[in-house]
Design an enzyme around this catalytic site. Structure first.
Site, short mmCIF file in Angstrom:
data_model
loop_
_atom_site.label_atom_id
_atom_site.label_comp_id
_atom_site.label_asym_id
_atom_site.label_seq_id
_atom_site.Cartn_x
_atom_site.Cartn_y
_atom_site.Cartn_z
N ASP A 90 2.95 -22.02 44.33
CA ASP A 90 2.53 -21.48 43.03
C ASP A 90 1.15 -20.86 43.16
O ASP A 90 0.19 -21.54 43.53
CB ASP A 90 2.51 -22.65 42.02
CG ASP A 90 2.04 -22.24 40.63
OD1 ASP A 90 1.93 -21.02 40.36
OD2 ASP A 90 1.78 -23.16 39.82
N GLY A 91 1.10 -19.54 42.85
CA GLY A 91 -0.17 -18.83 42.86
C GLY A 91 -0.16 -17.67 43.83
O GLY A 91 0.01 -17.86 45.03
N GLY A 92 -0.31 -16.47 43.29
CA GLY A 92 -0.38 -15.28 44.14
C GLY A 92 0.91 -14.94 44.85
O GLY A 92 0.89 -14.24 45.87
N MET A 121 0.03 -25.90 45.98
CA MET A 121 -0.67 -24.81 45.28
C MET A 121 -1.20 -23.80 46.29
O MET A 121 -1.84 -24.17 47.27
CB MET A 121 -1.83 -25.35 44.45
CG MET A 121 -1.44 -26.11 43.19
SD MET A 121 -0.47 -25.20 41.99
CE MET A 121 -1.57 -23.86 41.54
N GLY A 157 -5.60 -23.01 37.54
CA GLY A 157 -6.42 -22.68 36.36
C GLY A 157 -6.21 -21.29 35.81
O GLY A 157 -6.35 -21.08 34.62
N PHE A 158 -5.88 -20.36 36.68
CA PHE A 158 -5.76 -18.98 36.24
C PHE A 158 -4.62 -18.26 36.95
O PHE A 158 -4.37 -18.53 38.13
CB PHE A 158 -7.07 -18.21 36.52
CG PHE A 158 -8.25 -18.81 35.82
CD1 PHE A 158 -8.56 -18.45 34.51
CD2 PHE A 158 -9.02 -19.77 36.46
CE1 PHE A 158 -9.64 -19.04 33.86
CE2 PHE A 158 -10.10 -20.37 35.81
CZ PHE A 158 -10.42 -19.99 34.50
N GLY A 159 -3.97 -17.34 36.24
CA GLY A 159 -2.98 -16.47 36.86
C GLY A 159 -3.69 -15.31 37.55
O GLY A 159 -4.90 -15.12 37.39
N HIS A 219 8.69 -21.90 34.57
CA HIS A 219 7.46 -22.62 34.90
C HIS A 219 6.49 -22.53 33.72
O HIS A 219 6.10 -21.44 33.30
CB HIS A 219 6.85 -21.98 36.15
CG HIS A 219 5.67 -22.71 36.71
ND1 HIS A 219 5.79 -23.74 37.61
CD2 HIS A 219 4.34 -22.55 36.50
CE1 HIS A 219 4.58 -24.18 37.94
NE2 HIS A 219 3.68 -23.47 37.28
N MET A 277 -2.70 -26.56 30.59
CA MET A 277 -4.08 -26.76 31.06
C MET A 277 -4.92 -27.35 29.93
O MET A 277 -4.79 -26.92 28.78
CB MET A 277 -4.68 -25.42 31.47
CG MET A 277 -3.84 -24.63 32.47
SD MET A 277 -4.60 -23.05 32.81
CE MET A 277 -3.38 -22.33 33.91
N ASP A 290 2.84 -23.65 32.36
CA ASP A 290 1.52 -24.13 32.78
C ASP A 290 0.76 -24.74 31.61
O ASP A 290 0.43 -24.04 30.65
CB ASP A 290 0.72 -22.97 33.37
CG ASP A 290 1.27 -22.55 34.71
OD1 ASP A 290 1.29 -23.37 35.64
OD2 ASP A 290 1.72 -21.38 34.83
N MET A 324 -1.58 -29.40 34.45
CA MET A 324 -2.91 -29.32 35.05
C MET A 324 -3.86 -29.99 34.06
O MET A 324 -4.69 -29.35 33.41
CB MET A 324 -3.29 -27.86 35.31
CG MET A 324 -2.52 -27.27 36.48
SD MET A 324 -2.59 -25.48 36.49
CE MET A 324 -1.24 -25.12 35.38
N HIS A 364 4.28 -27.77 34.45
CA HIS A 364 3.21 -27.99 35.43
C HIS A 364 1.96 -28.47 34.69
O HIS A 364 1.27 -27.67 34.06
CB HIS A 364 2.95 -26.66 36.18
CG HIS A 364 1.86 -26.74 37.19
ND1 HIS A 364 1.30 -25.61 37.77
CD2 HIS A 364 1.21 -27.79 37.75
CE1 HIS A 364 0.36 -25.99 38.62
NE2 HIS A 364 0.29 -27.29 38.62
N SER A 422 6.47 -17.86 35.91
CA SER A 422 5.44 -18.57 35.17
C SER A 422 5.15 -17.83 33.87
O SER A 422 4.69 -16.68 33.87
CB SER A 422 4.15 -18.67 35.99
OG SER A 422 3.10 -19.08 35.14
N GLY A 440 4.05 -15.49 38.34
CA GLY A 440 3.65 -15.08 37.00
C GLY A 440 3.44 -13.58 36.94
O GLY A 440 4.32 -12.82 36.49
N SER A 441 2.30 -13.13 37.43
CA SER A 441 1.97 -11.71 37.38
C SER A 441 3.03 -10.85 38.06
O SER A 441 3.39 -9.79 37.54
CB SER A 441 0.63 -11.44 38.07
OG SER A 441 -0.31 -12.40 37.68
C1 DX5 Z 1 -2.18 -21.22 38.11
C2 DX5 Z 1 -0.82 -21.57 37.60
C3 DX5 Z 1 0.22 -20.61 38.01
C4 DX5 Z 1 -0.01 -19.18 37.56
C5 DX5 Z 1 0.48 -18.31 38.66
O1 DX5 Z 1 -3.03 -22.26 37.89
O2 DX5 Z 1 -0.41 -22.84 38.06
O3 DX5 Z 1 1.52 -21.04 37.66
O4 DX5 Z 1 0.64 -18.84 36.37
O5 DX5 Z 1 0.19 -17.01 38.35
P1 DX5 Z 1 0.34 -15.82 39.40
O6 DX5 Z 1 1.76 -15.80 39.86
O7 DX5 Z 1 -0.05 -14.63 38.60
O8 DX5 Z 1 -0.62 -16.10 40.53
ZN ZN Z 2 1.65 -23.37 37.66
#
Ligand code: DX5
Ligand code: ZN
Length: 211
Positions: free
Chosen positions: A171-173, A137, A142-144, A33, A37, A35, A68, A66, A8, A193-194
């Site tokens: 996707d997420g964490g 999800m 909304g946030f990484g 990926h 928003m 994102d 959102m 993606h 991401s 992402g992170s």
């Molecule tokens: C969150 C996004 C994700 C985000 C994931 O709303 O859809 O794609 O970038 O970030 P990580 O991998 O850091 O949780």
């Molecule tokens: Zn995403």
């Protein structure tokens, strides 16, 4: 089932997007990926079609956009033009889902549907025959940088039992630890992402996530 990794870009260095994309190529990422928003569907604003179009010029990996955003149907043409290979949008959005899928497919793009952590997976069932992927999800969008919500895994399991060959994305964490839980539940496409971009060696991390 083939495991795929989709870094991401939300967690990448936006001042050096080309360099960050090269890291994904070196790690053999399967998808990129992106994102998007709108500050309405989610309480945050990220990038739009022009930035994606610029990135597309310097990267050969397929782009999964993606969305959102509250009204994806209004913007499908823009994102296809920008270079989306897959468009993922949410069952919880305000656009007509059938119409949005039809528009995506009619423009030669692949359609994918996403559900938030508390949305039942059965919401995607009426559309499965036209979807190339489903995104479960594993954080509130909304946030990484949030923590993986393991309570969503029964939805992945249920969908995998119903669709043995479907690409099921989480996707997420997603980290080297939580990816194992997602694999066990039956997911095969991992957005990270992170975990990728904040690691010492993104290339290595992408390869390890694929395992
Ligand atoms: C969150 C996004 C994700 C985000 C994931 O709303 O859809 O794609 O970038 O970030 P990580 O991998 O850091 O949780
Ligand atoms: Zn995403």
């Amino acid at each position: 089932m083939k495991y795929k990794v989709s870094p991401s870009m939300l967690a990448s260095d936006y001042a050096n997007l080309e360099k960050e994309l090269k890291k994904c190529e070196q790690g053999n990422a399967d998808l990129i990926h992106l994102d998007v928003m709108d500050g309405h569907f989610v309480p945050n604003i990220s990038i739009g079609a022009p930035v994606i179009a610029a990135m597309k010029k310097v990267c050969d990996i397929p782009f999964d956009v993606h969305l959102m955003i509250s009204e994806p149907l209004k913007y499908i043409d823009d994102f296809v033009k920008a270079g989306a290979d897959i468009i993922t949008f949410h069952t919880e959005c305000d656009s007509d889902i059938n119409e949005t899928i039809d528009r995506i497919i009619s423009l030669g793009c692949k359609a994918s549907l996403a559900v938030k952590p508390n949305t039942p997976i059965s919401e995607v069932y009426p559309y499965l025959d036209r979807l190339s992927m489903v995104l479960v999800m594993t954080v509130e969008p909304g946030f990484g940088g949030q923590s993986f919500m393991e309570f969503t895994m029964p939805k992945v399991k249920e969908l995998r039992e119903k669709c043995p060959l479907l690409d099921i994305q989480v996707d997420g964490g997603v980290t080297l630890k939580t990816v194992k839980i997602a694999k066990q539940a039956g997911a095969n496409v991992f957005v990270a992402g992170s975990a990728v971009f904040k690691s010492e060696n993104p290339k290595e991390t992408i390869m390890q996530l694929k395992g």
